[in-house]
Scaffold this active site. Structure first.
Site, PDB file in Angstrom:
ATOM      1  N   GLY A   1      47.531  28.932  95.647  1.00 46.80           N
ATOM      2  CA  GLY A   1      48.032  27.624  95.253  1.00 46.80           C
ATOM      3  C   GLY A   1      47.808  26.473  96.202  1.00 46.80           C
TER       4      GLY A   1
ATOM      5  N   PRO B   1      44.733  33.327  97.735  1.00 48.30           N
ATOM      6  CA  PRO B   1      44.124  32.010  97.631  1.00 48.30           C
ATOM      7  C   PRO B   1      42.785  32.043  96.889  1.00 48.30           C
ATOM      8  CG  PRO B   1      43.724  32.913  99.801  1.00 48.30           C
ATOM      9  CD  PRO B   1      44.563  33.922  99.073  1.00 48.30           C
ATOM     10  N   GLY B   2      42.532  31.043  96.089  1.00 46.23           N
ATOM     11  CA  GLY B   2      41.243  30.923  95.411  1.00 46.23           C
ATOM     12  C   GLY B   2      40.605  29.591  95.754  1.00 46.23           C
TER      13      GLY B   2
ATOM     14  N   ARG C   1      36.623  20.574  84.210  1.00 47.95           N
ATOM     15  CA  ARG C   1      37.863  20.119  84.837  1.00 47.95           C
ATOM     16  C   ARG C   1      38.208  18.653  84.549  1.00 47.95           C
ATOM     17  NH1 ARG C   1      39.301  20.077  89.455  1.00 47.95           N
ATOM     18  NH2 ARG C   1      41.305  21.087  89.136  1.00 47.95           N
TER      19      ARG C   1
ATOM     20  N   TYR D   1      41.670  18.625  82.596  1.00 50.15           N
ATOM     21  CA  TYR D   1      42.849  18.284  83.410  1.00 50.15           C
ATOM     22  C   TYR D   1      42.809  16.834  83.896  1.00 50.15           C
ATOM     23  CZ  TYR D   1      42.233  23.365  84.158  1.00 50.15           C
ATOM     24  OH  TYR D   1      41.995  24.698  84.007  1.00 50.15           O
TER      25      TYR D   1
ATOM     26  N   CYS E   1      28.048  16.352  72.660  1.00 52.55           N
ATOM     27  CA  CYS E   1      28.394  15.406  71.602  1.00 52.55           C
ATOM     28  C   CYS E   1      29.881  15.265  71.389  1.00 52.55           C
ATOM     29  CB  CYS E   1      27.701  15.817  70.313  1.00 52.55           C
ATOM     30  SG  CYS E   1      25.937  15.716  70.527  1.00 52.55           S
ATOM     31  N   GLU E   2      30.598  14.795  72.375  1.00 49.54           N
ATOM     32  CA  GLU E   2      31.973  14.358  72.173  1.00 49.54           C
ATOM     33  C   GLU E   2      32.384  13.411  73.286  1.00 49.54           C
ATOM     34  OE1 GLU E   2      35.100  17.355  72.636  1.00 49.54           O
ATOM     35  OE2 GLU E   2      33.553  18.847  72.224  1.00 49.54           O
TER      36      GLU E   2
ATOM     37  N   TYR F   1      36.784  27.069  90.070  1.00 49.56           N
ATOM     38  CA  TYR F   1      37.035  26.783  88.660  1.00 49.56           C
ATOM     39  C   TYR F   1      35.968  25.852  88.078  1.00 49.56           C
ATOM     40  CZ  TYR F   1      41.448  28.710  90.286  1.00 49.56           C
ATOM     41  OH  TYR F   1      42.392  29.520  90.871  1.00 49.56           O
TER      42      TYR F   1
HETATM   43  N1  LLP Z   1      47.275  34.123  91.958  1.00 42.37           N
HETATM   44  C1  LLP Z   1      47.620  33.955  90.670  1.00 42.37           C
HETATM   45  C2  LLP Z   1      48.538  34.901  90.048  1.00 42.37           C
HETATM   46  C3  LLP Z   1      47.094  32.866  89.945  1.00 42.37           C
HETATM   47  O1  LLP Z   1      47.436  32.698  88.672  1.00 42.37           O
HETATM   48  C4  LLP Z   1      46.197  31.962  90.573  1.00 42.37           C
HETATM   49  C5  LLP Z   1      45.596  30.847  89.836  1.00 42.37           C
HETATM   50  C6  LLP Z   1      45.858  32.198  91.921  1.00 42.37           C
HETATM   51  C7  LLP Z   1      46.421  33.283  92.582  1.00 42.37           C
HETATM   52  C8  LLP Z   1      44.900  31.327  92.682  1.00 42.37           C
HETATM   53  O2  LLP Z   1      45.401  30.039  92.845  1.00 42.37           O
HETATM   54  P1  LLP Z   1      44.611  28.977  93.744  1.00 42.37           P
HETATM   55  O3  LLP Z   1      44.747  29.395  95.185  1.00 42.37           O
HETATM   56  O4  LLP Z   1      43.208  28.945  93.300  1.00 42.37           O
HETATM   57  O5  LLP Z   1      45.328  27.699  93.461  1.00 42.37           O
HETATM   58  N2  LLP Z   1      41.499  26.310  86.161  1.00 42.37           N
HETATM   59  C9  LLP Z   1      42.478  25.567  86.916  1.00 42.37           C
HETATM   60  C10 LLP Z   1      43.216  26.426  87.916  1.00 42.37           C
HETATM   61  C11 LLP Z   1      43.941  27.607  87.301  1.00 42.37           C
HETATM   62  C12 LLP Z   1      44.693  28.431  88.310  1.00 42.37           C
HETATM   63  C13 LLP Z   1      45.221  29.684  87.715  1.00 42.37           C
HETATM   64  N3  LLP Z   1      45.857  30.603  88.606  1.00 42.37           N
HETATM   65  C14 LLP Z   1      41.768  24.399  87.605  1.00 42.37           C
HETATM   66  O6  LLP Z   1      40.580  24.204  87.409  1.00 42.37           O
HETATM   67  O7  LLP Z   1      42.412  23.635  88.318  1.00 42.37           O
END
Ligand code: LLP
Length: 412
Positions: free
Chosen positions: A237, A273-274, A311, A315, A341-342, A370
């Site tokens: 997050g 973390p992602g 994105r 969002y 086309c939108e 993402y």
């Molecule tokens: N763990 C769980 C259980 C999650 O659901 C997520 C992300 C993460 C870890 C990783 O979170 P991060 O560190 O990346 O914030 N597609 C959206 C983001 C969706 C996130 C979903 N869950 C975007 O493009 O902003």
């Protein structure tokens, strides 16, 4: 690492104009150095506190990136059997995998058990019963953590906020002790941990600490009641800077604060973390196809679209768009749009930006997380290639799709 040297925009030591000319556009380009630096910032800040950094595969699931992180010692947070397949293909260690998500299917549970993953982050009692039944059949023990919903407001975009009780995620934290208690009757399950994840793109980590306190108190209570509970999973997050001049919380100091708080708790700390690992490590390169004016509005039409990077459309996310080679023209205010086309197909709206002309390349920044993973073949557009830069060299880690790929698996 992305930066200008003179008028040219570089990824590490590679001028992106050369790369775009060779590989074509649209194309995703990633800096291996940035990915590893961000991963190590997590890993090293934990110091000697027992921990696993489980990279959230959903953010960017390219095999080469997973393999690089696996070699650096990462574990993985997965949300599907497909993601587990990718982790295994990339040489990841299943014993460092946690499986999250509200809707794990029986087949996915069986697949994960068969590979001996570390733990399931469970989100309902029915799921616990399913995992127990599958483990019984396979003759294995399954580790689990309950994903608790701490009712903490992540103060982020509503689509990526997950920690309030109106969300579909987790089990209300007040109910968790009773659920752990009832789970004792499942002979094939071991209560490994407590987990939570309250949302994504958090520029203020305060809510993560609020959730941490609640999860820690629960873990202490469960242990006092005789549960084994060995780990605390804080989810992911941490946000990244999408706007120029914006500052994101630096990873190192954030984790040091987590470490200090959890130093004496006797638990292994897991984080998922992602975005903060791969987000700043990628750009989407595009070429300007046309310029046009409709009334007062100026448009920059590029060859990347909402199918490549959804994105902004989904969002209203902001991504900086910079020229790959600076020119000396005065800036313009324009919408940057693609060929789909939108009207929702835009990468930027009313953006003060470089006055780029047809044939010029632009980089859509902070697109490593993402980005490609949410791309599609909408409008029967070919999905972009992915390129990994390593110092002065680069390699294509996923080829541009060809027309035949579009109809693979179809019949007349
Ligand atoms: N763990 C769980 C259980 C999650 O659901 C997520 C992300 C993460 C870890 C990783 O979170 P991060 O560190 O990346 O914030 N597609 C959206 C983001 C969706 C996130 C979903 N869950 C975007 O493009 O902003």
């Amino acid at each position: 690492m992305f930066a200008y040297s003179g008028n040219d925009f570089y990824c590490e030591q590679v001028p992106l104009a050369d790369l775009a000319a060779h590989v074509g556009t649209p194309a995703y380009v990633y800096s291996s150095e940035t990915i590893l630096t961000n991963f190590r910032a997590y890993d090293e800040a934990f110091g000697d506190l027992p921990h696993t950094v489980c990279y959230a595969v959903k953010a960017n699931s390219s095999l080469a990136i997973l393999a690089m992180l696996a070699r650096a010692g990462a574990g993985f947070d997965i949300v599907s059997g497909g993601e587990l397949f990718r982790v295994l293909q990339a040489g990841g260690d299943p014993a460092k995998v946690v499986f999250s998500g509200v809707g794990k299917t029986p087949d996915e549970v069986e697949y994960a058990l068969g590979h001996g993953i570390h733990a399931f982050n469970c989100e309902s009692e029915a799921e616990l019963a399913l995992i127990d039944a599958k483990a019984e059949r396979l003759g294995v023990k399954a580790g689990f953590a309950i994903r608790v919903n701490p009712d903490v407001d992540a103060s982020t975009h509503p689509y990526i906020s997950t920690g309030l009780h109106q969300h579909k995620f987790g089990i209300a934290i007040q109910e968790a002790p009773a659920v752990y208690e009832r789970a004792r009757r499942f002979r094939n399950l071991t209560a490994e941990g407590v987990s939570c994840h309250i949302g994504s793109q958090m520029l203020d980590p305060a809510p993560i600490f609020e959730a941490l306190e609640k999860a820690l108190a629960l873990a202490a209570q469960l242990r006092a009641e005789g549960s084994p509970i060995r780990h605390l999973d804080l989810g992911g997050g941490l946000g990244v800077a999408y706007h120029q001049g914006e500052t994101a919380p630096p990873i190192g100091p954030f984790i040091e604060k987590v470490r200090e708080r959890l130093r004496a708790c006797g638990l292994t700390v897991v984080v998922e973390p992602g975005r903060s690992i791969v987000g700043p490590a990628g750009v989407l390169l595009a070429r300007v196809l046309y310029r046009k004016r409709n009334g007062a509005k100026e448009f920059v039409i590029v060859d990347a679209a909402m199918n490549d990077l959804i994105r902004p459309a989904l969002y209203h996310a902001h991504h900086e768009i910079v020229p790959v080679r600076k020119n000396s023209l005065p800036p313009v205010t324009a919408d940057v749009v693609g060929p789909v086309c939108e009207s929702g197909d835009f990468l930027a709206r009313d953006r003060r930006m470089a006055n780029v002309m047809p044939g010029d390349f632009v980089a859509v920044c902070t697109a490593g997380a993402y980005g490609f993973v949410q791309s599609s073949n909408y409008n029967s557009r070919l999905r972009a290639p992915e390129v990994l830069v390593e110092g002065a060299g680069y390699r294509i880690i996923r080829c541009r799709e060809r027309l035949e790929d579009l109809v693979r698996g179809e019949t007349l």
